[in-house]
Design an enzyme around this catalytic site. Structure first.
Site, PDB file in Angstrom:
ATOM      1  N   THR A  16       0.833  -1.210   0.000  1.00  0.00           N
ATOM      2  CA  THR A  16       0.000   0.000   0.000  1.00  0.00           C
ATOM      3  C   THR A  16       0.865   1.257   0.000  1.00  0.00           C
ATOM      4  OG1 THR A  16      -0.081  -0.075   2.407  1.00  0.00           O
ATOM      5  CG2 THR A  16      -1.896  -1.124   1.243  1.00  0.00           C
ATOM      6  N   ALA A 256       5.455   5.931   9.685  1.00  0.00           N
ATOM      7  CA  ALA A 256       4.310   5.442   8.934  1.00  0.00           C
ATOM      8  C   ALA A 256       4.549   5.734   7.466  1.00  0.00           C
ATOM      9  CB  ALA A 256       3.033   6.120   9.417  1.00  0.00           C
ATOM     10  N   LYS A 257       3.701   5.124   6.629  1.00  0.00           N
ATOM     11  CA  LYS A 257       3.917   5.273   5.191  1.00  0.00           C
ATOM     12  C   LYS A 257       3.835   6.726   4.740  1.00  0.00           C
ATOM     13  CE  LYS A 257       3.019   0.577   3.934  1.00  0.00           C
ATOM     14  NZ  LYS A 257       2.054  -0.481   3.867  1.00  0.00           N
ATOM     15  N   ARG A 258       3.129   7.539   5.520  1.00  0.00           N
ATOM     16  CA  ARG A 258       3.007   8.943   5.121  1.00  0.00           C
ATOM     17  C   ARG A 258       4.330   9.702   5.289  1.00  0.00           C
ATOM     18  NH1 ARG A 258       0.500   8.359  10.112  1.00  0.00           N
ATOM     19  NH2 ARG A 258       1.792   9.308  11.702  1.00  0.00           N
ATOM     20  N   ASP A 259       5.247   9.162   6.119  1.00  0.00           N
ATOM     21  CA  ASP A 259       6.517   9.859   6.352  1.00  0.00           C
ATOM     22  C   ASP A 259       7.488   9.531   5.227  1.00  0.00           C
ATOM     23  OD1 ASP A 259       5.585  10.807   8.812  1.00  0.00           O
ATOM     24  OD2 ASP A 259       6.093   8.897   9.737  1.00  0.00           O
TER      25      ASP A 259
END
Ligand code: GLU
Length: 284
Positions: A16, A256-259
Site C-alpha cells: 500500500t 508510517a507510510k506517510r513519512d
C-alpha cells in the site's frame, strides 16, 4: 529424540506504499532469526485489499528488500492469487455456524451504536453491535438472493464456545500470554469489498507456509488473540511470536507510510548505503 522444528519466519507487507525504515526493521527481524538458525525466511505480499494495494508498490517492495541485502526462500506468496483457499477456510467456519452475513453500512453501525448509548471498543475500533446476528435464516437468504452486498462476521460467542477456554500464545522472552479474543467482538472475516480479511488470510498463510516464529510489530500484538482463536477453530498449528518495537522518528512519532523521508527509496536516492540503512533500522 524429538525432531527439532526448523525455524521458519516471514515478512508479510501489504503493498500500500513504499517500504520505510520500520518495515526494514521488521524484515530484518525475521531474516536475521531465520539465517542465524539455518532456517527459512519467507516473503508474502498481503494484497487482498483491492482499494489500497498497487502492483507498483509490490514491485518496489521486492526491489527495496534486495537493495537492503535480504534474500528469501522459495517463491513470494501473493495473497490475491489464492482467494479460493481463503474461501474454503471461510466455508469451513460457515459450515459450523460460526459466520453470519452482515448487510450493515458504516452509517448503519454508527447509528446503532449511537442509539444504544454504549460503545465498547476493541483493538480494531468500536465493537459491532450485533444487528445482523439476529436476522432470520429467511431474511438472510432473501437479502443475499436480492444481491445485497454483505460482509461475513465471526459469531464470537459461538466461536468461543467451540475453542479451548485457556487460549494463549508464546511471546519470546515473556512466556505464555493469555488471549482475550472476545475483545474483537463479531469481527469481519470477509469484507464487502474484499474476499477475505487480514486476520483470516494471515493465520491461514502462516499455517500453510509452516511459519514457526511470527516476527512483527508490537502494533499487531492485540491481533494475536484473535489469530490464536482462528488457529484453534481451524486446527492450524500454533507458531511462536516475537513482537518487536516500532521505530519512531526524531520526535518520537511512530514511522508510517506517510513519512516519505524515511522510505528506503528516498534514503537510497540520498546516497545512503544498504549497510547504513540496515544500521538505521536497528541492525548495524
Ligand atoms: N500485512 C500486515 C501489514 O503490512 C502485516 C501482517 C503480519 O505481519 O502479521 O501490516
Amino acid at each position: 529424540m524429538a525432531a527439532m522444528l526448523r525455524c521458519v519466519t516471514r515478512f508479510a507487507p501489504s503493498p500500500t506504499g513504499f517500504l520505510h525504515l520500520g518495515h526494514a526493521h521488521s524484515a530484518l527481524a525475521g531474516w536475521t532469526r531465520a539465517r542465524a538458525a539455518g532456517g527459512r525466511f519467507l516473503l508474502r505480499l498481503e494484497d487482498i485489499d483491492p482499494g489500497r494495494c498497487r502492483p507498483e508498490y509490490a514491485t518496489a517492495i521486492l526491489e527495496d528488500l534486495r537493495w537492503l541485502g535480504l534474500d528469501w526462500d522459495g517463491p513470494v506468496r501473493v495473497q490475491s492469487e489464492h482467494l479460493e483457499e481463503y474461501r474454503l477456510a471461510l466455508d469451513s467456519l460457515a459450515a459450523r455456524g460460526l459466520l453470519y452475513p452482515c448487510f450493515c453500512t458504516r452509517a448503519d453501525i454508527a447509528r446503532e451504536i449511537a442509539a444504544s448509548g454504549a460503545a465498547p471498543h476493541g483493538p480494531d475500533g468500536p465493537l459491532y453491535p450485533g444487528t445482523c446476528r439476529n436476522l432470520s435464516k429467511e431474511e438472510r437468504a432473501r437479502r443475499i438472493a436480492a444481491g445485497e452486498a454483505h460482509a461475513l462476521r465471526l459469531d464470537m460467542a459461538r466461536a468461543l464456545a467451540l475453542a479451548p477456554r485457556d487460549l494463549s500464545f508464546h511471546e519470546e522472552g515473556e512466556g505464555r500470554i493469555a488471549c482475550r479474543p472476545e475483545r474483537f467482538g463479531d469481527v469481519v472475516l470477509a469484507r464487502k469489498d474484499a474476499p477475505a480479511s487480514y486476520h483470516l488470510c494471515v493465520t491461514h498463510d502462516d499455517a500453510l507456509q509452516g511459519v514457526t516464529l511470527v516476527t512483527r510489530g508490537e502494533d499487531l500484538r492485540p491481533a494475536t488473540d484473535l489469530h490464536r482463536l482462528l488457529q484453534a477453530l481451524m486446527g492450524w498449528p500454533e507458531p511462536a511470536y516475537a513482537h518487536h518495537r516500532l521505530l519512531t522518528d526524531a520526535s518520537g512519532r511512530r514511522l508510517a507510510k506517510r513519512d516519505k523521508a524515511a522510505t528506503l527509496r528516498d534514503l537510497r536516492a540520498a546516497g545512503v548505503s544498504p549497510a547504513e540503512a540496515r544500521a538505521m533500522a536497528g541492525f548495524g
